[in-house]
Scaffold this active site. Structure first.
Site, PDB file in Angstrom:
ATOM      1  N   SER A 265      70.176  74.295 -27.011  1.00 48.18           N
ATOM      2  CA  SER A 265      70.754  73.814 -28.269  1.00 48.18           C
ATOM      3  C   SER A 265      69.740  73.921 -29.405  1.00 48.18           C
ATOM      4  O   SER A 265      68.549  74.130 -29.178  1.00 48.18           O
ATOM      5  CB  SER A 265      71.207  72.356 -28.123  1.00 48.18           C
ATOM      6  OG  SER A 265      70.094  71.519 -27.829  1.00 48.18           O
TER       7      SER A 265
ATOM      8  N   GLU B 149      71.778  55.621 -41.253  1.00 48.97           N
ATOM      9  CA  GLU B 149      72.671  55.882 -40.128  1.00 48.97           C
ATOM     10  C   GLU B 149      74.125  55.655 -40.525  1.00 48.97           C
ATOM     11  O   GLU B 149      74.462  54.635 -41.111  1.00 48.97           O
ATOM     12  CB  GLU B 149      72.306  54.990 -38.938  1.00 48.97           C
ATOM     13  CG  GLU B 149      73.312  54.934 -37.810  1.00 48.97           C
ATOM     14  CD  GLU B 149      73.626  56.290 -37.194  1.00 48.97           C
ATOM     15  OE1 GLU B 149      74.819  56.584 -36.978  1.00 48.97           O
ATOM     16  OE2 GLU B 149      72.672  57.058 -36.939  1.00 48.97           O
TER      17      GLU B 149
ATOM     18  N   ALA C 106      67.097  66.986 -20.941  1.00 48.09           N
ATOM     19  CA  ALA C 106      66.374  67.966 -20.129  1.00 48.09           C
ATOM     20  C   ALA C 106      66.604  67.744 -18.642  1.00 48.09           C
ATOM     21  O   ALA C 106      66.819  68.698 -17.885  1.00 48.09           O
ATOM     22  CB  ALA C 106      64.880  67.905 -20.458  1.00 48.09           C
TER      23      ALA C 106
ATOM     24  N   HIS D 198      53.319  41.994  -7.831  1.00 47.15           N
ATOM     25  CA  HIS D 198      52.982  41.064  -8.912  1.00 47.15           C
ATOM     26  C   HIS D 198      51.511  41.230  -9.277  1.00 47.15           C
ATOM     27  O   HIS D 198      50.663  41.303  -8.395  1.00 47.15           O
ATOM     28  CB  HIS D 198      53.237  39.619  -8.476  1.00 47.15           C
ATOM     29  CG  HIS D 198      52.766  38.607  -9.468  1.00 47.15           C
ATOM     30  ND1 HIS D 198      53.467  38.329 -10.624  1.00 47.15           N
ATOM     31  CD2 HIS D 198      51.656  37.825  -9.495  1.00 47.15           C
ATOM     32  CE1 HIS D 198      52.811  37.398 -11.308  1.00 47.15           C
ATOM     33  NE2 HIS D 198      51.700  37.076 -10.643  1.00 47.15           N
TER      34      HIS D 198
END
Length: 467
Positions: free
Chosen positions: A146, A204, A321, A445
């Protein structure tokens, strides 16, 4: 005329991985790449170089903002050397593309440099400048990838009005970078330059950033990036972008029809990507291409022409990907008579900002829309000992599970190293794990991974230990 069992057109992650798998399975394989270097967008002007710059800018930001609290004192001014960052990025790219060339040689894959275009369903012409040759392919895999998209009224001059490709090789740190599009690419590159001292504004069209991900992730990432200094203009429709004398002016309308004007020295147009089939001459082979430019395939990634397949960004689905890699392997194995499968619901998505964002499976919004009876468990990173030790306390892990069966339906994370941590969720979901299964697994941990266990405990009868 050279003849091959399989010819792959395009050497991005989908293409080169597919070629390697074909070679491993005993096929005489060739790969065609139009550029002098292998690796496609991802290795040359995408995933790898952007992560290199993200890491360099992260080190700089830590030196400026966090070293002192860790007891690290640096005398003198700390400077961001953008030229060295770009040079290091180029070195990282070179190492990776050289590695792909090595893998082609190792697997005895013939590499053709030039544009691959169909003459018919079994013959492909490779053109490099004025030279051309025709090769024969029993099977062809289209992996042409693309290119960045734009808006019809925006003229990309690639100087001040740029795409991600140009943003990866700027010679200066912008004073004010205006990012058009609040998706993955825009936010990652926006944060690179934000860390280096640029003012960054994100415009946006939709009402939130990373709109394809769970709304809780969008909300948390917005909060954190705002705290870092990034500005957001959501629910704004860009109507004009102009560059004059080094100044880029962006005008956008909000939901009320009111116009805002932003002036900067660079504008990054990051509104998605489009399938790239220029020069492929798919029609000569009879391959169907949709109105949006995507190659039409069936569930086996086979086109309407039986011996031609297509994978990656040029077919339906997320432009990722790792999705292309899985598809490349799948096609190779289908050609070998095997029966591979891909569960597209379990292809993880990642945003490599800091904190990182990662997710797999269904979002809460999707489950509500599908009327699935689900339960949720979450755990904040700030409650983890490992997060407090590193100072990375932003974010959380959220697990969505079926209310009746307890099967994990979706996992959504934001925090330190969640790009790596999401693999635990993918593994669990691949084997149909329940929230209780994850809750009963021992997690080392102190680690960030303990947040996954705690979120699973929260989803299992709300019995998180540390919250």
């Amino acid at each position: 005329m050279s003849s091959f069992d399989v010819v792959v057109i395009g050497s991005g992650p989908g293409g080169y991985v597919s070629a390697i798998r074909c070679a491993q399975l005993g096929f005489k394989t060739a790969i065609i790449e139009k550029y002098p270097t292998l690796g496609g967008t991802c290795l040359n002007v995408g995933c790898i170089p952007s992560k290199a710059l993200l890491d360099s800018s992260h080190h700089y930001h830590d030196a400026v903002s966090h070293f002192k609290e860790h007891g690290i004192e640096i005398s003198g001014e700390i400077k961001a050397n953008i030229e060295q960052m770009i040079a290091r990025k180029a070195s990282v790219v070179d190492q990776n593309v050289s590695g792909i060339k090595y893998l082609m040689d190792k697997n005895k894959i013939t590499v053709f440099e030039g544009v691959g275009s169909f003459e018919d369903a079994t013959h492909i012409k490779v053109t490099n400048g004025k030279k051309s040759e025709v090769i024969e392919a029993k099977h062809t895999i289209i992996a042409t990838g693309s290119k960045p998209s734009t808006l019809p009224f925006i003229k990309l001059d690639k100087d001040r009005i740029i795409t991600s490709t140009e943003a990866l090789k700027l010679k200066e740190i912008p004073k004010h970078l205006i990012v058009i599009g609040g998706g993955v690419i825009g936010l990652e590159l926006g944060q690179v330059y934000l860390r280096l001292g640029a003012e960054v504004s994100v415009v946006e069209y939709l009402d939130r950033i990373i709109p394809g991900m769970d709304a809780a992730l969008s909300k948390e990432l917005t909060k954190v990036l705002k705290k870092q200094g990034m500005k957001f203009y959501t629910s704004h429709k860009v109507k004009s972008v102009e560059s004059k004398k080094g100044i880029v002016t962006v005008q956008a309308d909000n939901a009320k029809g009111e116009t805002i004007t932003l002036n900067g020295d660079y504008s990054l147009v990051s509104v998605g990507r489009r399938p790239y089939t220029d020069g492929l001459a798919a029609d000569k082979a009879g391959v169907k291409v949709s109105e949006r430019g995507m190659i039409e395939v069936n569930d086996h990634l086979q086109t309407n022409v039986p011996n031609i397949y297509a994978i990656g960004d040029v077919v339906r689905g997320a432009m990722l990907a790792h999705k292309a890699e899985e598809e490349g392997v799948m096609v190779a194995e289908i050609l070998a008579g095997q029966k591979p499968h891909i569960d597209y619901n379990l292809i993880p998505g990642v945003v490599y900002t800091w904190p990182e964002v990662a997710a797999v499976g269904k979002t809460e919004e999707q489950l509500k829309e599908a009327k699935v009876d689900y339960k949720t468990g979450s755990f904040p990173m700030k409650a983890l000992g490992r997060s407090r030790a590193s100072g990375d306390t932003d974010g959380f892990v959220k697990i969505l599970a079926d209310a009746k069966t307890d099967e994990v339906l979706g996992v959504h994370m934001i925090g330190a190293r969640v790009a790596d941590l999401i693999a635990e969720a993918v593994t669990a979901m691949e084997f149909k794990a329940s929230a209780e299964d994850i809750a009963r697994m021992s997690h080392a941990h102190p680690t960030y991974a303990e947040a996954v266990k705690e979120a699973a405990l929260d989803a299992t009868e709300k019995r998180s230990i540390h919250m």
